[in-house]
Design a protein around this motif. Structure first.
Motif, PDB file in Angstrom:
ATOM      1  N   GLU A  26      -1.164   5.161  -6.822  1.00 51.61           N
ATOM      2  CA  GLU A  26      -0.037   5.358  -5.907  1.00 51.61           C
ATOM      3  C   GLU A  26       0.486   4.011  -5.388  1.00 51.61           C
ATOM      4  OE1 GLU A  26       0.799   7.639  -1.654  1.00 51.61           O
ATOM      5  OE2 GLU A  26      -0.863   8.291  -2.937  1.00 51.61           O
ATOM      6  N   LEU A  27      -0.424   3.112  -5.052  1.00 48.23           N
ATOM      7  CA  LEU A  27      -0.019   1.801  -4.563  1.00 48.23           C
ATOM      8  C   LEU A  27       0.654   0.972  -5.654  1.00 48.23           C
ATOM      9  CD1 LEU A  27      -3.163   0.935  -2.413  1.00 48.23           C
ATOM     10  CD2 LEU A  27      -0.851   1.263  -1.550  1.00 48.23           C
ATOM     11  N   LEU A  28       0.103   1.005  -6.851  1.00 44.83           N
ATOM     12  CA  LEU A  28       0.697   0.253  -7.957  1.00 44.83           C
ATOM     13  C   LEU A  28       2.082   0.776  -8.300  1.00 44.83           C
ATOM     14  CD1 LEU A  28      -2.442  -0.081 -10.267  1.00 44.83           C
ATOM     15  CD2 LEU A  28      -1.378  -1.892  -8.942  1.00 44.83           C
ATOM     16  N   LEU A  29       2.228   2.090  -8.330  1.00 45.24           N
ATOM     17  CA  LEU A  29       3.526   2.693  -8.647  1.00 45.24           C
ATOM     18  C   LEU A  29       4.569   2.363  -7.589  1.00 45.24           C
ATOM     19  CD1 LEU A  29       2.094   6.080  -9.878  1.00 45.24           C
ATOM     20  CD2 LEU A  29       3.630   4.650 -11.241  1.00 45.24           C
ATOM     21  N   LEU A  55      -1.726  -6.409  -6.259  1.00 42.75           N
ATOM     22  CA  LEU A  55      -0.585  -6.008  -5.428  1.00 42.75           C
ATOM     23  C   LEU A  55       0.115  -7.212  -4.806  1.00 42.75           C
ATOM     24  CD1 LEU A  55      -2.227  -3.021  -3.490  1.00 42.75           C
ATOM     25  CD2 LEU A  55      -0.543  -2.844  -5.341  1.00 42.75           C
ATOM     26  N   GLY A  56      -0.675  -8.259  -4.508  1.00 41.60           N
ATOM     27  CA  GLY A  56      -0.120  -9.413  -3.802  1.00 41.60           C
ATOM     28  C   GLY A  56      -0.220  -9.289  -2.301  1.00 41.60           C
ATOM     29  N   TRP A  57      -0.940  -8.279  -1.830  1.00 42.13           N
ATOM     30  CA  TRP A  57      -1.117  -8.108  -0.387  1.00 42.13           C
ATOM     31  C   TRP A  57      -2.330  -7.224  -0.106  1.00 42.13           C
ATOM     32  CZ3 TRP A  57      -0.887  -2.952   1.026  1.00 42.13           C
ATOM     33  CH2 TRP A  57      -0.171  -2.101   0.176  1.00 42.13           C
ATOM     34  N   ALA A  58      -2.794  -7.317   1.145  1.00 45.01           N
ATOM     35  CA  ALA A  58      -3.881  -6.463   1.620  1.00 45.01           C
ATOM     36  C   ALA A  58      -3.476  -5.851   2.947  1.00 45.01           C
ATOM     37  CB  ALA A  58      -5.167  -7.272   1.791  1.00 45.01           C
ATOM     38  N   ARG A  64       0.417  -6.172   6.782  1.00 48.00           N
ATOM     39  CA  ARG A  64       0.411  -6.443   5.348  1.00 48.00           C
ATOM     40  C   ARG A  64       0.224  -7.951   5.174  1.00 48.00           C
ATOM     41  NH1 ARG A  64       4.300  -3.837   0.745  1.00 48.00           N
ATOM     42  NH2 ARG A  64       3.170  -1.999   1.509  1.00 48.00           N
ATOM     43  N   ILE A  65      -0.958  -8.329   4.712  1.00 47.38           N
ATOM     44  CA  ILE A  65      -1.325  -9.735   4.570  1.00 47.38           C
ATOM     45  C   ILE A  65      -1.077 -10.185   3.137  1.00 47.38           C
ATOM     46  CG2 ILE A  65      -3.228 -11.383   4.693  1.00 47.38           C
ATOM     47  CD1 ILE A  65      -2.352 -10.350   7.420  1.00 47.38           C
ATOM     48  N   ALA A  66      -0.245 -11.204   2.971  1.00 47.97           N
ATOM     49  CA  ALA A  66       0.053 -11.727   1.634  1.00 47.97           C
ATOM     50  C   ALA A  66      -1.192 -12.362   1.023  1.00 47.97           C
ATOM     51  CB  ALA A  66       1.183 -12.755   1.714  1.00 47.97           C
ATOM     52  N   LEU A  67      -1.407 -12.073  -0.248  1.00 53.34           N
ATOM     53  CA  LEU A  67      -2.567 -12.619  -0.972  1.00 53.34           C
ATOM     54  C   LEU A  67      -2.114 -13.155  -2.314  1.00 53.34           C
ATOM     55  CD1 LEU A  67      -5.520 -10.097  -0.551  1.00 53.34           C
ATOM     56  CD2 LEU A  67      -5.301 -12.354   0.460  1.00 53.34           C
ATOM     57  N   GLU A  68      -2.887 -14.076  -2.843  1.00 52.10           N
ATOM     58  CA  GLU A  68      -2.675 -14.554  -4.200  1.00 52.10           C
ATOM     59  C   GLU A  68      -4.027 -14.675  -4.878  1.00 52.10           C
ATOM     60  OE1 GLU A  68      -2.012 -19.205  -3.992  1.00 52.10           O
ATOM     61  OE2 GLU A  68      -0.694 -18.188  -2.570  1.00 52.10           O
ATOM     62  N   PRO A  69      -4.044 -14.689  -6.207  1.00 54.26           N
ATOM     63  CA  PRO A  69      -5.326 -14.789  -6.923  1.00 54.26           C
ATOM     64  C   PRO A  69      -6.138 -15.989  -6.455  1.00 54.26           C
ATOM     65  CG  PRO A  69      -3.584 -14.215  -8.454  1.00 54.26           C
ATOM     66  CD  PRO A  69      -2.911 -14.511  -7.140  1.00 54.26           C
ATOM     67  N   GLY A  70      -7.448 -15.776  -6.342  1.00 54.74           N
ATOM     68  CA  GLY A  70      -8.339 -16.855  -5.951  1.00 54.74           C
ATOM     69  C   GLY A  70      -8.565 -16.976  -4.462  1.00 54.74           C
ATOM     70  N   VAL A  71      -7.927 -16.108  -3.666  1.00 55.14           N
ATOM     71  CA  VAL A  71      -8.086 -16.149  -2.208  1.00 55.14           C
ATOM     72  C   VAL A  71      -8.961 -14.976  -1.773  1.00 55.14           C
ATOM     73  CG1 VAL A  71      -6.899 -16.031   0.018  1.00 55.14           C
ATOM     74  CG2 VAL A  71      -5.888 -17.328  -1.874  1.00 55.14           C
ATOM     75  N   ILE A  96      -8.156 -19.869  17.657  1.00 55.44           N
ATOM     76  CA  ILE A  96      -8.484 -20.520  16.386  1.00 55.44           C
ATOM     77  C   ILE A  96      -9.077 -19.490  15.436  1.00 55.44           C
ATOM     78  CG2 ILE A  96      -9.976 -22.189  15.224  1.00 55.44           C
ATOM     79  CD1 ILE A  96      -9.794 -23.979  17.626  1.00 55.44           C
ATOM     80  N   ASP A  97      -8.591 -19.510  14.209  1.00 57.96           N
ATOM     81  CA  ASP A  97      -9.152 -18.718  13.105  1.00 57.96           C
ATOM     82  C   ASP A  97      -9.783 -19.712  12.141  1.00 57.96           C
ATOM     83  OD1 ASP A  97      -9.706 -17.033  11.005  1.00 57.96           O
ATOM     84  OD2 ASP A  97      -7.624 -16.474  10.597  1.00 57.96           O
ATOM     85  N   LEU A  98     -11.122 -19.836  12.216  1.00 60.46           N
ATOM     86  CA  LEU A  98     -11.854 -20.809  11.408  1.00 60.46           C
ATOM     87  C   LEU A  98     -12.394 -20.122  10.157  1.00 60.46           C
ATOM     88  CD1 LEU A  98     -12.311 -23.812  12.097  1.00 60.46           C
ATOM     89  CD2 LEU A  98     -14.589 -23.191  12.919  1.00 60.46           C
ATOM     90  N   CYS A  99     -12.467 -20.860   9.034  1.00 63.16           N
ATOM     91  CA  CYS A  99     -12.769 -20.241   7.733  1.00 63.16           C
ATOM     92  C   CYS A  99     -11.762 -19.117   7.500  1.00 63.16           C
ATOM     93  CB  CYS A  99     -14.184 -19.698   7.679  1.00 63.16           C
ATOM     94  SG  CYS A  99     -15.475 -20.922   7.964  1.00 63.16           S
ATOM     95  N   CYS A 100     -10.481 -19.455   7.634  1.00 60.97           N
ATOM     96  CA  CYS A 100      -9.439 -18.439   7.807  1.00 60.97           C
ATOM     97  C   CYS A 100      -9.103 -17.670   6.545  1.00 60.97           C
ATOM     98  CB  CYS A 100      -8.174 -19.069   8.379  1.00 60.97           C
ATOM     99  SG  CYS A 100      -7.309 -20.201   7.247  1.00 60.97           S
ATOM    100  N   GLY A 101      -9.427 -18.204   5.358  1.00 57.51           N
ATOM    101  CA  GLY A 101      -9.018 -17.503   4.150  1.00 57.51           C
ATOM    102  C   GLY A 101      -7.513 -17.273   4.151  1.00 57.51           C
ATOM    103  N   SER A 102      -7.106 -16.042   4.025  1.00 59.16           N
ATOM    104  CA  SER A 102      -5.683 -15.696   3.996  1.00 59.16           C
ATOM    105  C   SER A 102      -5.002 -15.810   5.358  1.00 59.16           C
ATOM    106  CB  SER A 102      -5.518 -14.263   3.483  1.00 59.16           C
ATOM    107  OG  SER A 102      -6.119 -13.347   4.388  1.00 59.16           O
ATOM    108  N   GLY A 103      -5.789 -16.050   6.405  1.00 58.59           N
ATOM    109  CA  GLY A 103      -5.225 -16.079   7.758  1.00 58.59           C
ATOM    110  C   GLY A 103      -5.109 -14.711   8.382  1.00 58.59           C
ATOM    111  N   ALA A 104      -5.770 -13.715   7.789  1.00 59.93           N
ATOM    112  CA  ALA A 104      -5.633 -12.332   8.251  1.00 59.93           C
ATOM    113  C   ALA A 104      -6.095 -12.154   9.692  1.00 59.93           C
ATOM    114  CB  ALA A 104      -6.421 -11.400   7.331  1.00 59.93           C
TER     115      ALA A 104
END
Length: 258
Positions: A26-29, A55-58, A64-71, A96-104
């Motif tokens: 459903e999400l992919l479609l 999808l490019g997001w989580a 809706r947090i933007a994501l890219e491969p490798g994150v 402060i968001d430390l070790c923030c990854g995507s910044g979520a």
């Protein structure tokens, strides 16, 4: 090439071992803009790429947090850390968001708190690039570097809320993680050293220098590690407690600078 039908998408995902094939389909479609893009997305998911990277997001804490491969993909359980932070420091103005990854985590805190001075940091360049996209709507700043070394010095003693979603998988157990994590997320976001607490200890040791009086540090850990993590917080002079969500399998150590 004819477009994939919803049934064909579900069948392909199920054959690849996706437990929630119908939901993922459903999400992919809904996300794919063309039949060709849908086919490519299904192929990437079937090949083992995390759904969020495809999808490019989580979806995280209602955002809706933007994501890219490798994150690193933000986990649902980390929403418990956000909830605990908001309950502990509802009036924080410097975050402060430390070790923030995507910044979520930083984005979720800023979205809930309203206007704040928000800083995030990560050592991984891909994460920093991704976090800048997610933090920008809140006027935040993302810094590249190793923990506190990445942050502007004028934050010392001013931080009301310090969230650190540190890596906490013991080195010897990284190979036991699901393939999606160990093959597609950065090792630096997973491997916490011999007992999984190396980065946590480094954060806790320096946290009081950055926290304002009454400022709060929150770190996610595992149930098994939580007694040792609580001890590290207490040794650092923080007023410490452990918050647990059995539903989310989440354990968050909370320390306040007194």
């Amino acid at each position: 090439m004819p477009p994939l039908s919803p049934t064909a998408v579900v069948t392909a995902l199920r054959a690849a071992g996706c437990v929630f094939a119908e939901d993922e389909a459903e999400l992919l479609l809904a996300t794919a803009r063309t039949p060709e893009e849908l086919s490519e997305m299904v192929d990437r998911r079937v090949a083992g790429l995390p759904l969020e990277h495809v999808l490019g997001w989580a979806d995280f804490h209602g955002l809706r947090i933007a994501l890219e491969p490798g994150v690193f993909v933000p986990r649902r359980r980390t929403g418990f850390l956000v909830d605990q932070a908001l309950a502990q420091a509802p009036d924080a103005s410097v975050v402060i968001d430390l070790c923030c990854g995507s910044g979520a985590v930083g984005a979720a805190l800023a979205a809930a708190l309203g206007p704040v001075e928000l800083h995030a940091a990560d050592i991984d360049p891909a994460a920093v690039r991704c976090a800048r996209r997610n933090i920008a709507p809140y006027g935040g700043h993302v810094h590249a570097g190793d923990l506190f070394e990445a942050l502007p010095g004028d934050l010392r003693g001013r931080v009301g809320l310090l969230a650190a979603n540190v890596p906490y998988v013991p080195t010897g157990e990284v190979g036991l993680l699901p393939a999606e994590a160990r093959e597609h997320e950065p090792l630096v976001a997973l491997d916490g050293g011999l007992d999984g607490l190396d980065v946590l200890r480094r954060v806790v040791t320096s946290a009081s220098d950055w926290l304002a009086p009454g400022g709060c540090l929150l770190v996610e850990t595992s149930e098994r590690q939580s007694p040792t993590a609580v001890e590290a917080f207490s040794r650092a002079g923080l007023s410490t407690r452990l918050a647990v969500s059995e539903e989310l399998y989440a354990n968050v150590v909370i320390g306040v600078r007194t």
